[in-house]
Design a protein around this motif. Structure first.
Motif: not given
Length: 709
Positions: A158-181
């Motif tokens: 979020t905007a608060a996260g970017k201006s706060g502790p997660f400001g090193y990220l561009d925004g996206a946080v993808p969750f893995e799906d390495n094995d559909p099973a």
């Protein structure tokens, strides 16, 4: 319920009185408390607290762990959490990590002690993985939220996260799906309780809805601050690796020992030489000892001048430098076979300043035991008395020195203390050679070698070989004997399929280290669709794990189909899409990687031995460490030490190493790093234990990086 809350508040008040201090960080007598730079982790044995502990270990941040499953564990009480040193109140931990918002039984004295401690010293608490519920500042998920898998979903800061502790990220946080099973994630998505002082930092869209629910957020209540995390993770998953830095920065206020950066280096072996090609009919590599067909002729793969142009253009485009490990005899032999001409060497030498260079020995000779190739697999030749025959000291020294002289005469910008031997030979190679060639250390000393490349898959730990310190390198599963994608896939199929499928069966014989493919890959599509995504994911995982070890490929992979680039592009493009510009990939050369690993090892030993003490009093951080130990810390931008600016900028903070002379080191923090002000207690701390939360198989037993996933 009202009666229970009142009783708990009285208990907390009694504990604060027992500590002899009013609430908040500022104390009535004007004495500023001392806050030790150490984290308390209370673990239930789950993957989330384990992941945070692993992050602190990698960074070199001290912590104390209490295992709730240990019947003989330390009891958490006022005396354990705080005391007095030299007449000054001391908080023994700068942050508290719990497995959830309340892992203790109802009415627990330990939870009350923690609440009182956090109120008294303004100590933040991380709820590593908790159910979304009012006690954590969130609505129950049944009220328009969600409970379930987020495999393959994309969360965002979020905007608060970017201006706060997660400001090193561009925004996206993808969750893995390495094995559909296999389920690899589980989360509770919800919105804050009406009137709660709750700031979402990371959110995801509720499946089937347009609304968003919180995954990470800050909850302020009763004079305390909690970072509430409502999804489960393990230390290896990309979603955690992306958020780990921000979790640590939030709970420490950006003031802690240790440092974390994202490293990526790529060594290209066998430059100037040629690599023999995999034979798709014989399922072996002519020229290798295990390719016994007498009619098999080696088919060399060697870069061209066009490949050099491509490499330099790629480096410029990606602001990245490759490290070329070279064998001078490769060019000498080529000139001898081509009337003195070697257009590749001429081009590489003309463009030598574009790359970093590493001595890879003159002929790429095997420098361990003398190999008896009359049998397959080869074995070490022996003397009449049964002792091992070793390649001699002078032979090893000549390989190193001759290649150095050849490189110097070509004007290559060398670091003479760096060396990678052919096949990492000279060092032990199991099962044939169970110890180092005793002549290797002597030859390294003869040539003043400081840093020696080793194979991380054989020896992941740094060690000494005579005067040299090893630099473990990750082998990329892009084969040295493949210049074309179809060759790579054919060999991949041979290695990773069963005998019944026409493969080698190695995967059947070694199930602990290899997983068989369910079916052979298509040679036309298997590289792009399976191998590249897998290798990219593995390498990017190393980058995100604060791991400076280099990766290595071979010059053949930059030739013909140039099969290395899709993997390298996948790593760098994937990284750029995830991180802000203040957090670039750190691309170090071999000696600097070795120095970083060695400093970390010394620091880790000193911290674990209890030889390092660090604390904060107001705007001053003091570190006491043994003489000559390099001290590492992450501090806010603007921090000074002895009047000079501290550290290098990275991820919105400054970090680095400072040598200790045995006397205390003092760091002055900027005004922006002031501790939180006292907050009035508006509600009672939680008394109900947090409910059990779901942990899917892919988190409790991490989905492995296999060719199938």
């Amino acid at each position: 319920m009202t009666r229970t809350l009142r009783t708990t508040m009285l208990t907390v008040g009694a504990l604060i009185a027992a500590l002899g201090l009013p609430t908040g960080a500022a104390h009535a007598d004007g004495t500023t408390p001392r806050i030790d730079l150490r984290v308390l982790i209370v673990s239930d044995g789950g993957p989330s607290t384990d992941a945070i502990a692993a992050e602190l270990t990698a960074a070199g941040t001290p912590y104390t762990e209490i295992d709730l499953n240990d019947s003989g564990r330390t009891v958490i009480d006022a005396g354990f959490l705080a005391d007095t040193v030299d007449g000054r109140p001391r908080a023994r931990f700068q942050a508290v990590v719990l497995p959830n918002d309340n892992p203790f039984p109802a009415g627990s004295a330990e939870m009350a002690a923690l609440a009182a401690y956090e109120q008294t010293y303004a100590i933040p608490q991380v709820d590593a993985y908790t159910y979304a519920r009012p006690e954590a500042g969130l609505q129950y998920p049944v009220h328009g939220g969600y409970s379930g898998s987020l495999d393959g979903a994309e969360a965002e800061v979020t905007a608060a996260g970017k201006s706060g502790p997660f400001g090193y990220l561009d925004g996206a946080v993808p969750f893995e799906d390495n094995d559909p099973a296999i389920g690899e994630s589980y989360a509770y998505l919800s919105t804050p309780v009406a009137g709660a002082d709750f700031t979402p930092y990371v959110e995801a869209t509720v499946p089937g809805q347009s609304t968003k629910g919180t995954l990470v957020g800050e909850y302020k209540h009763d004079g305390r601050r909690e970072l509430v995390v409502t999804f489960v993770y393990n230390r290896y998953q990309q979603q955690f690796r992306l958020l780990a830095r921000g979790i640590v920065e939030w709970m420490t206020g950006g003031v802690h020992l240790g440092a974390s950066r994202n490293y990526f280096a790529v060594h290209v072996d066998d430059v100037f030489a040629a690599d023999d090609r995999w034979n798709t009919e014989l399922n072996c590599t002519p020229g290798d000892v295990d390719c016994t067909d007498p009619n098999a002729e080696p088919d060399p793969i060697r870069m061209t001048t066009a490949d050099v142009d491509h490499a330099t253009a790629w480096q410029t485009e990606n602001d990245f430098t490759l490290d070329l490990a070279y064998n001078g005899a490769g060019s000498v032999g080529h000139r001898g076979d081509n009337n003195g001409d070697d257009a590749l060497a001429d081009k590489l030498i003309a463009d030598r300043a574009e790359f970093r260079w590493i001595n890879h020995t003159y002929t790429h000779a095997f420098l361990g035991c003398v190999q008896d190739t009359s049998v397959v697999p080869w074995r070490c030749a022996t003397n009449a008395d049964g002792s091992t025959q070793w390649v001699g000291r002078s032979d090893i020294a000549d390989e190193i020195a001759t290649n150095r002289v050849w490189g110097a005469s070509a004007g290559l910008p060398l670091e003479n203390g760096e060396l990678v031997t052919g096949e990492h030979s000279g060092m032990k190679v199991l099962p044939q050679q169970t110890e180092d060639n005793p002549n290797l250390a002597l030859a390294l000393d003869d040539n003043d070698i400081d840093w020696l490349g080793s194979d991380n898959s054989r020896e992941p730990d740094q060690r000494q070989v005579g005067p040299a310190t090893t630099v473990p390198r990750y082998p990329m599963n892009v084969f040295y004997n493949a210049g074309r994608a179809a060759e790579q896939v054919d060999e991949y199929n041979w290695i990773y399929t069963s005998r019944a499928q026409g493969g080698s069966g190695i995967c059947e014989d070694n199930p602990a280290t290899a997983t068989c493919l369910s079916a052979p890959l298509d040679t036309a599509t298997g590289y792009a669709e399976v191998i590249v995504p897998l290798e990219k994911r593995i390498a990017l995982g190393h980058v995100l794990a604060n791991d400076p070890k280099p990766h290595f490929i071979h010059q053949s992979n930059l030739a013909e189909d140039r099969i290395a680039y899709p993997v390298l592009d996948g790593v760098l493009d994937g990284y750029t899409a995830l991180f802000a510009t203040n957090t670039p990939v750190v691309n170090l050369r071999m000696k600097d990687i070795g120095a970083e690993l060695r400093r970390r090892a010394a620091w880790k030993t000193a911290v674990q031995a209890g030889d390092v003490t660090a604390y904060r009093i107001g705007d001053t951080v003091t570190v006491e460490a043994p003489d000559e130990l390099a001290v590492t810390a992450t501090l806010p931008t603007g921090t000074t030490s002895a009047g000079a600016a501290f550290g290098e900028a990275y991820a919105g903070a400054v970090s680095g190493w400072t040598p200790s002379a045995g006397a205390p080191l003092d760091f002055t923090l900027p005004a922006s790093a002031a501790l939180p002000a006292d907050e009035s207690a508006e509600t009672a701390p939680a008394t109900k234990p947090a409910p059990d939360t779901k942990v899917p198989d892919g988190v409790s037993e991490p989905v492995p990086y296999t060719a199938e996933s």
